[in-house]
Each structure stands twice: as C-alpha cells, then as structure tokens.
Design a protein around this motif. Structure first.
Motif, PDB file in Angstrom:
ATOM      1  N   LEU A  35       4.111   3.970  -9.664  1.00 18.85           N
ATOM      2  CA  LEU A  35       2.886   3.267  -9.299  1.00 18.85           C
ATOM      3  C   LEU A  35       2.623   2.081 -10.232  1.00 18.85           C
ATOM      4  N   GLN A  36       2.933   2.253 -11.520  1.00 22.52           N
ATOM      5  CA  GLN A  36       2.741   1.153 -12.465  1.00 22.52           C
ATOM      6  C   GLN A  36       3.649  -0.025 -12.114  1.00 22.52           C
ATOM      7  N   ARG A  37       4.885   0.267 -11.687  1.00 24.50           N
ATOM      8  CA  ARG A  37       5.786  -0.810 -11.276  1.00 24.50           C
ATOM      9  C   ARG A  37       5.276  -1.503 -10.011  1.00 24.50           C
ATOM     10  N   GLN A  56      -0.564   8.733 -20.728  1.00 25.60           N
ATOM     11  CA  GLN A  56       0.089   7.903 -19.725  1.00 25.60           C
ATOM     12  C   GLN A  56      -0.902   7.439 -18.669  1.00 25.60           C
ATOM     13  N   PHE A  57      -1.814   8.320 -18.274  1.00 24.90           N
ATOM     14  CA  PHE A  57      -2.859   7.917 -17.331  1.00 24.90           C
ATOM     15  C   PHE A  57      -3.634   6.712 -17.892  1.00 24.90           C
ATOM     16  N   TYR A  58      -4.031   6.812 -19.165  1.00 20.82           N
ATOM     17  CA  TYR A  58      -4.805   5.739 -19.801  1.00 20.82           C
ATOM     18  C   TYR A  58      -4.003   4.441 -19.849  1.00 20.82           C
ATOM     19  N   THR A  59      -2.701   4.552 -20.177  1.00 17.92           N
ATOM     20  CA  THR A  59      -1.844   3.372 -20.241  1.00 17.92           C
ATOM     21  C   THR A  59      -1.766   2.674 -18.885  1.00 17.92           C
ATOM     22  N   VAL A  60      -1.626   3.449 -17.826  1.00 17.47           N
ATOM     23  CA  VAL A  60      -1.528   2.880 -16.475  1.00 17.47           C
ATOM     24  C   VAL A  60      -2.847   2.208 -16.086  1.00 17.47           C
ATOM     25  N   VAL A  61      -3.970   2.834 -16.425  1.00 21.55           N
ATOM     26  CA  VAL A  61      -5.273   2.250 -16.112  1.00 21.55           C
ATOM     27  C   VAL A  61      -5.447   0.925 -16.866  1.00 21.55           C
ATOM     28  N   CYS A  62      -5.011   0.886 -18.127  1.00 24.98           N
ATOM     29  CA  CYS A  62      -5.094  -0.358 -18.902  1.00 24.98           C
ATOM     30  C   CYS A  62      -4.217  -1.442 -18.292  1.00 24.98           C
ATOM     31  N   ARG A  63      -3.068  -1.013 -17.735  1.00 21.93           N
ATOM     32  CA  ARG A  63      -2.181  -1.981 -17.094  1.00 21.93           C
ATOM     33  C   ARG A  63      -2.866  -2.599 -15.870  1.00 21.93           C
ATOM     34  N   VAL A  64      -3.622  -1.790 -15.141  1.00 25.83           N
ATOM     35  CA  VAL A  64      -4.387  -2.312 -14.000  1.00 25.83           C
ATOM     36  C   VAL A  64      -5.351  -3.396 -14.478  1.00 25.83           C
ATOM     37  N   SER A  66      -1.758   0.842  -4.669  1.00 26.36           N
ATOM     38  CA  SER A  66      -1.321   1.543  -5.881  1.00 26.36           C
ATOM     39  C   SER A  66      -2.505   1.955  -6.742  1.00 26.36           C
ATOM     40  N   VAL A  67      -3.505   1.071  -6.852  1.00 28.80           N
ATOM     41  CA  VAL A  67      -4.696   1.396  -7.657  1.00 28.80           C
ATOM     42  C   VAL A  67      -5.433   2.585  -7.056  1.00 28.80           C
ATOM     43  N   ARG A  68      -5.556   2.612  -5.731  1.00 29.60           N
ATOM     44  CA  ARG A  68      -6.220   3.756  -5.089  1.00 29.60           C
ATOM     45  C   ARG A  68      -5.421   5.042  -5.308  1.00 29.60           C
ATOM     46  N   SER A  69      -4.101   4.950  -5.296  1.00 28.51           N
ATOM     47  CA  SER A  69      -3.266   6.136  -5.538  1.00 28.51           C
ATOM     48  C   SER A  69      -3.426   6.651  -6.962  1.00 28.51           C
ATOM     49  N   ILE A  70      -3.488   5.711  -7.923  1.00 31.28           N
ATOM     50  CA  ILE A  70      -3.709   6.102  -9.326  1.00 31.28           C
ATOM     51  C   ILE A  70      -5.074   6.770  -9.464  1.00 31.28           C
ATOM     52  N   HIS A  71      -6.073   6.214  -8.762  1.00 30.20           N
ATOM     53  CA  HIS A  71      -7.424   6.785  -8.781  1.00 30.20           C
ATOM     54  C   HIS A  71      -7.404   8.224  -8.250  1.00 30.20           C
ATOM     55  N   PHE A  72      -6.678   8.432  -7.166  1.00 31.19           N
ATOM     56  CA  PHE A  72      -6.576   9.758  -6.548  1.00 31.19           C
ATOM     57  C   PHE A  72      -5.951  10.762  -7.534  1.00 31.19           C
ATOM     58  N   LEU A  73      -4.842  10.366  -8.157  1.00 33.24           N
ATOM     59  CA  LEU A  73      -4.164  11.254  -9.116  1.00 33.24           C
ATOM     60  C   LEU A  73      -5.039  11.513 -10.339  1.00 33.24           C
TER      61      LEU A  73
END
Length: 317
Positions: free
Chosen positions: A21-23, A56-64, A34-41
C-alpha cells in the motif's frame, strides 16, 4: 492486495500488505484508494498489533502526509488523508507520534478550509485609495511599513513618552491613555522588538528570512532511482526526517543540498540557512545585507593583515 478482503492472519502478511500500500501511494490513480485501505487496516488491526507493526503503521501514515504535502493536492486526497490522520491520532499512545499527527490534522484542515473558503477580493474604496508620494497622489494603496521601521517608530515614541514623564512635575497631568496604548503596542510586538533592544554593538544581527524571490527561483527536481542511489542508503529530508522515494519533489539550495519544498520555506523563514551546511541565502533586508558586505570586507582586511605579519616574520627567520 485489496484491504477490503479478509486480511492475512499473520503479522508478516499484514506488514507485506502495508508495504504494498505504501508503494501504491506513489501512483496518483491509486492514492485515494490506498489511503482508504490503510485507514481500514489501521482501524481493525492497530489495537492488537505488536510494537513493530504499530511502528510500521505510523511510518505509512507519515508517508501519506509527506505525499500530500509534496505531490498531490486534490481536495479528495486531503479529505482521505484527514480521516486517516484523525483515526491514527485517536489510536496512538506515543506522545511524539500523537503530536505529529495533530500537526498533520491541522494542516489538512487548513488546506480543506482554503478550498471551501477561497479568499474574496475586498471591494475597493476609492476614498482610501492612493497616498501622497513626493507631492503626487499615487494610484495604488500605500504599502505596509517594513518591520524595522515599525520597531523604530515604536521605540522612538516610547522613549519620548518616558522622557516627558521624567520631566513633568508631580502636579502636572500625565497622558496615561497614550502611554497605555503604546505599551500595549510594544507588548503585541515583543517578539520582533526585543531582539532590537537586546542587540549589542558589534554583535552579529539575527538573519532575516530568506528573500521570497530567491526562494521562489530555487530549482525543483524530481527524485529518480539514479539520484536516490547517489544519496546513499535510506536517504531522508533532513527537516521532516521522512525517507525519500522515487518521484518525490525536492528543492535544491545553491549548496546542492535538497529538501521537500513545503519543509524548506518555513525553515528558511525562521533560520535562513541550510540545515546541513549553514549556507545562507540573500535576504530582502538592505541593512542586513550591507552589514554582511562590511563584515566580508573587514574579514578580507584581517586576513591581509595576518598574511603581512607572517610575511614579515619569515623575513627575519
């Protein structure tokens, strides 16, 4: 992998899903999904996740947040990001992470508010247009006074009132209202006035913000695989500390160091120097630029004098 399907029962599978999802965040057509999918997870799996998975969740959110600030600015993208940031801020317990997410929420709301409420041009009041300049009435309104002139006028007025107070006799009336108003003005501008008061003769003045025109002309480059490889393992923006990926837009200073444009401008407003090598950019403050020129000439004279002394010493050795 679509986050709406049943997620993997193992954390390794979930980590891989977050990586995918980050990619996908780097593809504009897949960003919002992808953002909605990350939100769901995040909503369903964060509470039971291990510390490493939470990180890792926090890292992905920061990447958004980084992608929103540097690449995609559509309203729908910011709205999806806002919902994600709010969910993440509700779930995390680490104080630093919570504070950073609050700043992400504030920025998203600011962006969305600007879209919903665009600035409207105020009606022109012909009675207030123009100002007297060299005996002629100009067409344009009078420009605002520079900060240094505002400070100088305030300090001069305050000094005059203090001098007047000390010269009055005990029976004379004092203009208490004028003094109180001036004191309030000084209090409201303490951040800018205090450095002027505390500045001692010969001490280097604080650098003003970088010239807006100079900053606007700084080149913007898009990171490629080749450029990333030259930056070494795990390159990052030294201001926001986010890892860089292919496609990131970066603004390049004359010293060749690069940073995210939204990170660089506020930094230059506050510090006016490269965070890495301290290279300083030109400013719009003529008084400060003159001081720098005088310091440069004085430094050259000092070096010339030192070289002359050394040359004289060698003659007598």
């Amino acid at each position: 992998m679509d986050a709406s399907s049943s997620p993997s029962s193992s954390e390794e599978g979930l980590k891989q899903e977050l990586d995918d999802l980050q990619r996908q965040l780097n593809k504009k057509l897949r960003f919002e999904e992808s953002v909605r999918s990350i939100h769901f997870l995040l909503r369903d799996r964060y509470a039971s996740a291990s510390p490493s998975l939470r990180k890792q969740f926090y890292t992905v959110v920061c990447r958004v947040a980084t992608v929103l600030k540097t690449r995609y600015t559509a309203t729908g993208f910011w709205l999806a990001g806002l919902h994600l940031f709010e969910e993440a801020e509700r779930l995390v317990s680490n104080a630093a992470e919570k504070e950073h997410l609050k700043s992400c929420i504030a920025q998203a709301k600011e962006e969305l508010n600007e879209v919903d409420n665009p600035p409207t041009e105020e009606p022109q009041n012909n009675g207030n247009r123009g100002y007297l300049f060299e005996g002629h009435l100009t067409v344009d309104p009078e420009p605002p006074q520079p900060q240094w002139l505002v400070q100088q006028n305030l300090m001069s007025a305050f000094a005059s009132i203090v001098a007047g107070e000390s010269s009055r006799g005990p029976g004379e009336n004092n203009d208490a209202a004028a003094t109180a108003d001036l004191m309030q003005e000084l209090i409201n501008s303490l951040d800018s006035v205090i450095p002027e008061i505390l500045e001692v003769d010969g001490a280097p003045p604080r650098a003003p913000p970088a010239s807006k025109e100079v900053v606007a002309k700084l080149p913007v480059i898009v990171l490629t695989e080749e450029v990333l490889n030259k930056l070494g393992p795990e390159p990052e923006c030294c201001i926001c500390k986010e890892n860089l990926v292919v496609g990131d837009k970066m603004q390049e200073l004359p010293c060749k160091h690069t940073f995210h444009p939204p990170c660089l401008k506020p930094w230059l407003d506050e510090h006016n120097s490269c965070p890495i090598c301290r290279h300083e950019l030109p400013t719009d403050d003529h008084r400060y630029e003159s001081w720098k020129e005088r310091e440069k000439e004085a430094e050259e004279e000092r070096k010339g004098a030192e070289n002359a002394v050394r040359g004289g010493e060698y003659m007598y050795v």
